[in-house]
Design a protein around this motif. Structure first.
Motif, mmCIF file in Angstrom:
data_model
loop_
_atom_site.group_PDB
_atom_site.id
_atom_site.type_symbol
_atom_site.label_atom_id
_atom_site.label_comp_id
_atom_site.label_asym_id
_atom_site.label_seq_id
_atom_site.Cartn_x
_atom_site.Cartn_y
_atom_site.Cartn_z
ATOM 1 N N PHE A 21 -2.476 8.216 -13.784
ATOM 2 C CA PHE A 21 -2.002 9.485 -13.215
ATOM 3 C C PHE A 21 -0.972 9.248 -12.116
ATOM 4 O O PHE A 21 0.071 9.872 -12.079
ATOM 5 C CB PHE A 21 -3.192 10.278 -12.681
ATOM 6 N N ILE A 22 -1.261 8.338 -11.192
ATOM 7 C CA ILE A 22 -0.367 8.085 -10.070
ATOM 8 C C ILE A 22 0.605 6.952 -10.397
ATOM 9 O O ILE A 22 1.770 7.013 -10.057
ATOM 10 C CB ILE A 22 -1.163 7.771 -8.796
ATOM 11 N N TRP A 23 0.121 5.913 -11.049
ATOM 12 C CA TRP A 23 0.997 4.800 -11.411
ATOM 13 C C TRP A 23 0.552 4.187 -12.729
ATOM 14 O O TRP A 23 -0.599 4.300 -13.129
ATOM 15 C CB TRP A 23 1.064 3.744 -10.310
ATOM 16 N N GLN A 24 1.519 3.543 -13.388
ATOM 17 C CA GLN A 24 1.233 2.844 -14.631
ATOM 18 C C GLN A 24 1.151 1.330 -14.417
ATOM 19 O O GLN A 24 0.440 0.647 -15.125
ATOM 20 C CB GLN A 24 2.304 3.146 -15.691
ATOM 21 N N LEU A 25 1.910 0.807 -13.455
ATOM 22 C CA LEU A 25 1.898 -0.617 -13.151
ATOM 23 C C LEU A 25 1.917 -0.782 -11.632
ATOM 24 O O LEU A 25 2.811 -0.270 -10.956
ATOM 25 C CB LEU A 25 3.117 -1.319 -13.765
ATOM 26 N N ALA A 26 0.924 -1.461 -11.106
ATOM 27 C CA ALA A 26 0.839 -1.677 -9.659
ATOM 28 C C ALA A 26 0.673 -3.158 -9.372
ATOM 29 O O ALA A 26 0.185 -3.925 -10.202
ATOM 30 C CB ALA A 26 -0.334 -0.907 -9.060
ATOM 31 N N ASN A 27 1.090 -3.545 -8.195
ATOM 32 C CA ASN A 27 0.941 -4.917 -7.726
ATOM 33 C C ASN A 27 -0.322 -5.001 -6.885
ATOM 34 O O ASN A 27 -0.507 -4.207 -5.957
ATOM 35 C CB ASN A 27 2.152 -5.314 -6.891
ATOM 36 N N ALA A 28 -1.176 -5.959 -7.204
ATOM 37 C CA ALA A 28 -2.419 -6.142 -6.456
ATOM 38 C C ALA A 28 -2.178 -7.142 -5.331
ATOM 39 O O ALA A 28 -1.593 -8.209 -5.544
ATOM 40 C CB ALA A 28 -3.530 -6.630 -7.379
ATOM 41 N N VAL A 29 -2.606 -6.776 -4.142
ATOM 42 C CA VAL A 29 -2.511 -7.618 -2.960
ATOM 43 C C VAL A 29 -3.835 -7.506 -2.212
ATOM 44 O O VAL A 29 -4.798 -6.937 -2.726
ATOM 45 C CB VAL A 29 -1.323 -7.182 -2.056
ATOM 46 N N LYS A 30 -3.882 -8.034 -1.019
ATOM 47 C CA LYS A 30 -5.070 -7.849 -0.180
ATOM 48 C C LYS A 30 -4.632 -7.306 1.165
ATOM 49 O O LYS A 30 -3.448 -7.349 1.519
ATOM 50 C CB LYS A 30 -5.847 -9.147 -0.023
ATOM 51 N N THR A 31 -5.575 -6.788 1.900
ATOM 52 C CA THR A 31 -5.281 -6.284 3.233
ATOM 53 C C THR A 31 -5.531 -7.403 4.242
ATOM 54 O O THR A 31 -6.660 -7.842 4.420
ATOM 55 C CB THR A 31 -6.155 -5.061 3.582
ATOM 56 N N ALA A 32 -4.464 -7.877 4.863
ATOM 57 C CA ALA A 32 -4.627 -8.832 5.953
ATOM 58 C C ALA A 32 -5.246 -8.102 7.142
ATOM 59 O O ALA A 32 -6.007 -8.675 7.913
ATOM 60 C CB ALA A 32 -3.285 -9.442 6.328
ATOM 61 N N ALA A 33 -4.913 -6.815 7.257
ATOM 62 C CA ALA A 33 -5.516 -5.940 8.276
ATOM 63 C C ALA A 33 -5.546 -4.531 7.712
ATOM 64 O O ALA A 33 -4.621 -4.117 7.021
ATOM 65 C CB ALA A 33 -4.713 -5.967 9.565
ATOM 66 N N MET A 34 -6.621 -3.823 7.975
ATOM 67 C CA MET A 34 -6.721 -2.396 7.639
ATOM 68 C C MET A 34 -7.788 -1.796 8.535
ATOM 69 O O MET A 34 -8.977 -1.834 8.230
ATOM 70 C CB MET A 34 -7.069 -2.159 6.181
ATOM 71 N N ARG A 35 -7.346 -1.290 9.675
ATOM 72 C CA ARG A 35 -8.273 -0.798 10.692
ATOM 73 C C ARG A 35 -7.872 0.585 11.174
ATOM 74 O O ARG A 35 -6.692 0.848 11.390
ATOM 75 C CB ARG A 35 -8.243 -1.720 11.910
ATOM 76 N N ILE A 36 -8.865 1.422 11.368
ATOM 77 C CA ILE A 36 -8.676 2.718 12.018
ATOM 78 C C ILE A 36 -9.665 2.780 13.170
ATOM 79 O O ILE A 36 -10.855 2.496 12.995
ATOM 80 C CB ILE A 36 -8.915 3.897 11.049
ATOM 81 N N THR A 37 -9.168 3.151 14.338
ATOM 82 C CA THR A 37 -10.013 3.254 15.521
ATOM 83 C C THR A 37 -9.684 4.558 16.233
ATOM 84 O O THR A 37 -8.635 4.689 16.847
ATOM 85 C CB THR A 37 -9.759 2.072 16.472
#
Length: 94
Positions: free
Chosen positions: A55-71
């Motif tokens: 629905f949103i994408w047909q081909l995506a690149n997989a990566v990782k989150t070096a950081a993902m923080r909400i405070t």
């Protein structure tokens, strides 16, 4: 428990650089992407996920989150080191 978070108008720092993209709101939000690495050689891996009927994408690149923080006072989490995806989308609206 339910919290309503008031809208805030703040500067957003964004750097679009594929698997090394990042964005942040000072003191509130930090997201940094990083490539997956081969555990034996340490070389970067280009990982893609194909969803031909996506629905949103047909081909995506997989990566990782070096950081993902909400405070914030009422919303806090850290999902650093987890999977993430980035892609280029095309919108053909009405």
């Amino acid at each position: 428990m339910r919290y309503n978070l008031d809208p805030q108008f703040v500067p957003i720092r964004i750097r679009v650089d594929g698997k090394r993209s990042n964005f942040s709101v000072a003191g509130v939000l930090e997201v940094q992407l990083a490539p997956h690495l081969d555990p034996v050689s340490g070389n970067e891996q280009d990982v893609q996920v194909s969803l031909p009927n996506g629905f949103i994408w047909q081909l995506a690149n997989a990566v990782k989150t070096a950081a993902m923080r909400i405070t914030t006072p009422n919303l806090n989490f850290d999902h650093s080191g987890r999977n993430a995806f980035w892609t280029t989308i095309e919108f053909h609206g009405p």
